[in-house]
Design a protein around this motif. Structure first.
Motif, mmCIF file in Angstrom:
data_model
loop_
_atom_site.group_PDB
_atom_site.id
_atom_site.type_symbol
_atom_site.label_atom_id
_atom_site.label_comp_id
_atom_site.label_asym_id
_atom_site.label_seq_id
_atom_site.Cartn_x
_atom_site.Cartn_y
_atom_site.Cartn_z
ATOM 1 N N TRP A 1 0.466 3.691 -2.673
ATOM 2 C CA TRP A 1 -0.979 3.933 -2.617
ATOM 3 C C TRP A 1 -1.486 4.083 -4.038
ATOM 4 N N THR A 2 -2.110 3.027 -4.560
ATOM 5 C CA THR A 2 -2.537 2.999 -5.962
ATOM 6 C C THR A 2 -3.717 2.037 -6.087
ATOM 7 N N VAL A 3 -4.167 1.776 -7.298
ATOM 8 C CA VAL A 3 -5.239 0.792 -7.483
ATOM 9 C C VAL A 3 -4.613 -0.598 -7.383
ATOM 10 N N PRO A 4 -5.016 -1.384 -6.398
ATOM 11 C CA PRO A 4 -4.365 -2.692 -6.212
ATOM 12 C C PRO A 4 -4.943 -3.746 -7.158
ATOM 13 N N LYS A 5 -4.155 -4.752 -7.484
ATOM 14 C CA LYS A 5 -4.647 -5.866 -8.308
ATOM 15 C C LYS A 5 -5.681 -6.678 -7.534
ATOM 16 N N ASN A 6 -5.399 -6.843 -6.230
ATOM 17 C CA ASN A 6 -6.300 -7.590 -5.349
ATOM 18 C C ASN A 6 -7.104 -6.566 -4.544
ATOM 19 N N SER A 7 -8.432 -6.567 -4.687
ATOM 20 C CA SER A 7 -9.248 -5.492 -4.113
ATOM 21 C C SER A 7 -9.220 -5.447 -2.584
ATOM 22 N N SER A 8 -8.751 -6.504 -1.944
ATOM 23 C CA SER A 8 -8.671 -6.454 -0.473
ATOM 24 C C SER A 8 -7.244 -6.182 0.021
ATOM 25 N N TYR A 9 -6.375 -5.803 -0.929
ATOM 26 C CA TYR A 9 -4.952 -5.631 -0.595
ATOM 27 C C TYR A 9 -4.727 -4.678 0.575
ATOM 28 N N TYR A 10 -5.323 -3.479 0.536
ATOM 29 C CA TYR A 10 -5.037 -2.477 1.581
ATOM 30 C C TYR A 10 -5.729 -2.807 2.907
ATOM 31 N N GLU A 11 -6.911 -3.417 2.811
ATOM 32 C CA GLU A 11 -7.583 -3.818 4.058
ATOM 33 C C GLU A 11 -6.744 -4.874 4.771
ATOM 34 N N GLU A 12 -6.181 -5.792 3.991
ATOM 35 C CA GLU A 12 -5.324 -6.824 4.600
ATOM 36 C C GLU A 12 -4.036 -6.198 5.138
ATOM 37 N N TRP A 13 -3.478 -5.285 4.370
ATOM 38 C CA TRP A 13 -2.238 -4.620 4.806
ATOM 39 C C TRP A 13 -2.465 -3.944 6.170
ATOM 40 N N LEU B 1 9.869 4.721 29.387
ATOM 41 C CA LEU B 1 9.886 5.885 28.507
ATOM 42 C C LEU B 1 10.188 5.464 27.082
ATOM 43 N N HIS B 2 11.144 4.553 26.941
ATOM 44 C CA HIS B 2 11.512 4.094 25.608
ATOM 45 C C HIS B 2 10.312 3.439 24.932
ATOM 46 N N GLY B 3 9.595 2.598 25.679
ATOM 47 C CA GLY B 3 8.426 1.925 25.124
ATOM 48 C C GLY B 3 7.369 2.932 24.693
ATOM 49 N N ALA B 4 7.170 3.986 25.486
ATOM 50 C CA ALA B 4 6.131 4.964 25.187
ATOM 51 C C ALA B 4 6.487 5.825 23.988
ATOM 52 N N CYS B 5 7.765 5.994 23.712
ATOM 53 C CA CYS B 5 8.185 6.930 22.670
ATOM 54 C C CYS B 5 8.535 6.253 21.352
ATOM 55 N N ALA B 6 8.489 4.932 21.326
ATOM 56 C CA ALA B 6 8.930 4.233 20.124
ATOM 57 C C ALA B 6 7.853 4.286 19.043
ATOM 58 N N ALA B 7 7.780 5.415 18.327
ATOM 59 C CA ALA B 7 6.785 5.582 17.265
ATOM 60 C C ALA B 7 7.307 4.984 15.970
ATOM 61 N N SER B 8 6.393 4.409 15.211
ATOM 62 C CA SER B 8 6.770 3.799 13.929
ATOM 63 C C SER B 8 6.127 4.566 12.779
ATOM 64 N N THR B 9 6.784 4.546 11.625
ATOM 65 C CA THR B 9 6.219 5.132 10.402
ATOM 66 C C THR B 9 6.046 4.014 9.383
ATOM 67 N N TYR B 10 4.829 3.904 8.865
ATOM 68 C CA TYR B 10 4.517 2.838 7.916
ATOM 69 C C TYR B 10 4.193 3.449 6.547
ATOM 70 N N THR B 11 4.772 2.910 5.496
ATOM 71 C CA THR B 11 4.397 3.305 4.135
ATOM 72 C C THR B 11 3.212 2.447 3.717
ATOM 73 N N VAL B 12 2.094 3.116 3.459
ATOM 74 C CA VAL B 12 0.868 2.383 3.122
ATOM 75 C C VAL B 12 1.106 1.512 1.884
ATOM 76 N N GLY B 13 0.811 0.229 2.027
ATOM 77 C CA GLY B 13 0.991 -0.706 0.911
ATOM 78 C C GLY B 13 2.420 -1.149 0.695
ATOM 79 N N ASP B 14 3.303 -0.743 1.585
ATOM 80 C CA ASP B 14 4.738 -1.056 1.459
ATOM 81 C C ASP B 14 5.256 -0.653 0.067
ATOM 82 N N ASP B 15 5.886 -1.593 -0.663
ATOM 83 C CA ASP B 15 6.517 -1.243 -1.942
ATOM 84 C C ASP B 15 5.513 -0.835 -3.019
ATOM 85 N N LEU B 16 4.291 -1.314 -2.907
ATOM 86 C CA LEU B 16 3.269 -0.976 -3.911
ATOM 87 C C LEU B 16 2.884 0.499 -3.817
#
Ligand SMILES: [Cu+2]
Length: 162
Positions: free
Chosen positions: A37-49, A20-35
């Protein structure tokens, strides 16, 4: 006999709590982490993230923009994604737009402002195996879960009857 019974029941309870614990362990991710959601310096930044994450049903992503105007736009196809087609469900992003995954799928996100998408503000998110379930799949999964649950309780009952 009593000792063995309580050991077995204890083991089953520990095992099922673990599942049950394994099934319920949902995670929340901030897209791009500290950056965010913005225009990235590296155009593949979000695809890699996104490609470095393992997203499961129940997990959430949060689009968070502190500077500039951005949208979290979900487009339907790879072609629209590749072409930065700005049609889809457009959500203006401020301090946090959350999307929770409720099924396996491959999702295409981009920003529909100006040329942000062309500059790399886009990403592909795979939830689970990335394949959307057919209509039959959820009921099969529910049937399997019900069968597993029935087996678990009948096993418990057998031990108690002994
Ligand atoms: Cu943008």
């Amino acid at each position: 006999m009593a000792g063995r019974l309580s050991f077995t029941v204890g083991f089953l309870i520990v095992a099922s709590v673990g599942l049950l614990h394994g099934a319920c362990a949902a995670s929340t991710y901030t897209v791009g982490d500290d950056l965010g959601w913005t225009v990235p310096k590296n155009s593949s930044y979000y695809e890699e993230w996104a490609s470095q994450k393992t997203f499961q049903i129940g997990d959430s992503i949060v689009f968070n923009s502190t500077t500039g105007d951005h949208t979290a736009t979900e487009v339907d196809t790879r072609e629209e994604y590749d072409n930065c087609t700005k049609m889809g469900i457009i959500v203006k992003v401020g301090a946090g737009v959350q999307k929770t995954f409720d099924r396996n799928a491959t999702l295409y996100y981009l920003c529909s402002e100006g040329t942000h998408c062309e500059q790399g503000q886009k990403m592909i998110v795979k939830v689970g195996d990335g394949i959307a379930p057919s209509f039959a799949a959820p009921s099969l999964a529910a049937a399997a879960a019900a069968a597993a649950s029935a087996l678990f309780f009948s096993t418990l009952a057998i031990y108690f009857l002994n």
